[in-house]
Motif scaffolding. Structure first.
Motif, mmCIF file in Angstrom:
data_model
loop_
_atom_site.group_PDB
_atom_site.id
_atom_site.type_symbol
_atom_site.label_atom_id
_atom_site.label_comp_id
_atom_site.label_asym_id
_atom_site.label_seq_id
_atom_site.Cartn_x
_atom_site.Cartn_y
_atom_site.Cartn_z
ATOM 1 N N UNK A 48 0.811 -1.216 0.000
ATOM 2 C CA UNK A 48 0.000 0.000 0.000
ATOM 3 C C UNK A 48 0.843 1.264 0.000
ATOM 4 N N UNK A 49 2.122 1.147 0.321
ATOM 5 C CA UNK A 49 2.995 2.321 0.356
ATOM 6 C C UNK A 49 4.165 2.125 -0.597
ATOM 7 N N UNK A 50 4.760 3.233 -0.954
ATOM 8 C CA UNK A 50 5.930 3.181 -1.831
ATOM 9 C C UNK A 50 7.171 2.821 -1.024
ATOM 10 N N UNK A 51 8.223 2.470 -1.732
ATOM 11 C CA UNK A 51 9.513 2.180 -1.120
ATOM 12 C C UNK A 51 10.452 3.331 -1.466
ATOM 13 N N UNK A 52 10.524 4.376 -0.609
ATOM 14 C CA UNK A 52 11.273 5.582 -0.959
ATOM 15 C C UNK A 52 12.781 5.367 -1.109
ATOM 16 N N UNK A 53 13.311 4.290 -0.551
ATOM 17 C CA UNK A 53 14.749 4.041 -0.671
ATOM 18 C C UNK A 53 15.152 3.676 -2.097
ATOM 19 N N UNK A 54 14.215 3.207 -2.895
ATOM 20 C CA UNK A 54 14.507 2.876 -4.295
ATOM 21 C C UNK A 54 14.972 4.124 -5.032
ATOM 22 N N UNK A 55 14.361 5.252 -4.723
ATOM 23 C CA UNK A 55 14.698 6.495 -5.416
ATOM 24 C C UNK A 55 16.147 6.914 -5.139
ATOM 25 N N UNK A 56 16.661 6.566 -3.970
ATOM 26 C CA UNK A 56 18.050 6.906 -3.647
ATOM 27 C C UNK A 56 19.035 6.213 -4.590
ATOM 28 N N UNK A 57 18.678 5.024 -5.030
ATOM 29 C CA UNK A 57 19.525 4.260 -5.948
ATOM 30 C C UNK A 57 19.698 4.984 -7.285
ATOM 31 N N UNK A 58 18.699 5.765 -7.690
ATOM 32 C CA UNK A 58 18.701 6.455 -8.980
ATOM 33 C C UNK A 58 18.913 7.962 -8.833
ATOM 34 N N UNK A 59 19.309 8.415 -7.645
ATOM 35 C CA UNK A 59 19.407 9.844 -7.353
ATOM 36 C C UNK A 59 20.331 10.588 -8.315
ATOM 37 N N UNK A 60 21.515 10.064 -8.559
ATOM 38 C CA UNK A 60 22.493 10.726 -9.421
ATOM 39 C C UNK A 60 22.448 10.237 -10.862
ATOM 40 N N UNK A 61 21.452 9.474 -11.182
ATOM 41 C CA UNK A 61 21.344 8.915 -12.534
ATOM 42 C C UNK A 61 22.006 7.555 -12.584
ATOM 43 N N UNK A 92 16.021 9.811 -10.357
ATOM 44 C CA UNK A 92 14.841 9.882 -9.510
ATOM 45 C C UNK A 92 15.129 10.843 -8.367
ATOM 46 N N UNK A 93 14.170 11.698 -8.075
ATOM 47 C CA UNK A 93 14.287 12.572 -6.906
ATOM 48 C C UNK A 93 12.978 12.476 -6.124
ATOM 49 N N UNK A 94 13.078 12.661 -4.835
ATOM 50 C CA UNK A 94 11.874 12.554 -3.998
ATOM 51 C C UNK A 94 11.773 13.774 -3.101
ATOM 52 N N UNK A 95 10.551 14.104 -2.776
ATOM 53 C CA UNK A 95 10.254 15.218 -1.882
ATOM 54 C C UNK A 95 9.220 14.718 -0.890
ATOM 55 N N UNK A 96 9.445 15.010 0.385
ATOM 56 C CA UNK A 96 8.474 14.563 1.386
ATOM 57 C C UNK A 96 7.416 15.646 1.584
ATOM 58 N N UNK A 97 6.230 15.203 1.936
ATOM 59 C CA UNK A 97 5.130 16.107 2.264
ATOM 60 C C UNK A 97 4.250 15.432 3.297
ATOM 61 N N UNK A 98 3.381 16.207 3.908
ATOM 62 C CA UNK A 98 2.484 15.672 4.930
ATOM 63 C C UNK A 98 1.140 15.349 4.291
ATOM 64 N N UNK A 99 0.703 14.134 4.478
ATOM 65 C CA UNK A 99 -0.585 13.683 3.951
ATOM 66 C C UNK A 99 -1.399 13.158 5.119
ATOM 67 N N UNK A 100 -2.388 13.930 5.573
ATOM 68 C CA UNK A 100 -3.244 13.562 6.713
ATOM 69 C C UNK A 100 -2.414 13.272 7.955
ATOM 70 N N UNK A 114 5.623 10.790 0.141
ATOM 71 C CA UNK A 114 6.637 11.262 -0.796
ATOM 72 C C UNK A 114 6.053 11.534 -2.180
ATOM 73 N N UNK A 115 6.639 12.535 -2.832
ATOM 74 C CA UNK A 115 6.394 12.808 -4.245
ATOM 75 C C UNK A 115 7.674 12.443 -4.975
ATOM 76 N N UNK A 116 7.541 11.833 -6.151
ATOM 77 C CA UNK A 116 8.697 11.367 -6.916
ATOM 78 C C UNK A 116 8.714 12.009 -8.297
ATOM 79 N N UNK A 117 9.894 12.365 -8.724
ATOM 80 C CA UNK A 117 10.105 12.851 -10.096
ATOM 81 C C UNK A 117 11.106 11.901 -10.745
#
Length: 145
Positions: free
Chosen positions: A69-82, A99-107, A112-115
């Motif tokens: 039900x949730x994303x795995x934000x550590x995956x984005x770290x693997x692709x951070x620098x390309x 991949x870059x991620x930004x944290x935000x508050x949801x309820x 996280x938001x991912x680009x």
């Protein structure tokens, strides 16, 4: 006597026809070459587009695995620098995914938001084509039963 005055006219007409046909053949060859050039560029462009699309899909499938039900934000770290992926699968030269991620508050909880951005290059020399695709994704609020 009348026949002897027309002896060279057939030669002039045949030279004219050969010249016109030669020019026509040269034009047709040029048109054919231009068509082949366009087709090659379209093929490499399509390969690059699909390679970039697949790069995004690979990262998205790792970020949001099936059955979770949730994303795995550590995956984005693997692709951070390309990270270069195997471009040979698409007969391409390069495929780089960032991949870059930004944290935000949801309820009240952190989400996280991912680009994700993929760039693929296919072809070589004058036929080299590069395509870039980007995807934005985010965690969603999950309603508990």
């Amino acid at each position: 006597m009348f026949y002897s005055r027309q002896r060279g006219s057939a030669l002039v007409v045949s030279l004219f026809i050969i010249t016109v046909m030669g020019a026509f053949a040269a034009a047709m060859i040029r048109i054919d070459w231009s068509g082949q050039d366009t087709t090659a560029r379209e093929v490499f462009s399509t390969r690059a587009w699909y390679a970039a699309h697949s790069g995004n899909e690979i990262v998205l499938s790792k970020l949001f695995p099936l059955g979770q039900t949730e994303s795995d934000p550590d995956v984005c770290l693997e692709y951070k620098d390309g990270k270069a992926l195997n471009a040979n699968l698409f007969s391409c030269q390069t495929l780089v995914v960032t991949c870059s991620r930004t944290s935000y508050q949801d309820s009240g909880s952190e989400a996280f938001k991912y680009h994700i951005e993929s760039t693929a290059t296919c072809g070589a020399g004058q036929f080299s084509t590069t395509r870039t695709q980007e995807v934005w994704a985010k965690d969603l609020e999950v309603a508990l039963p």
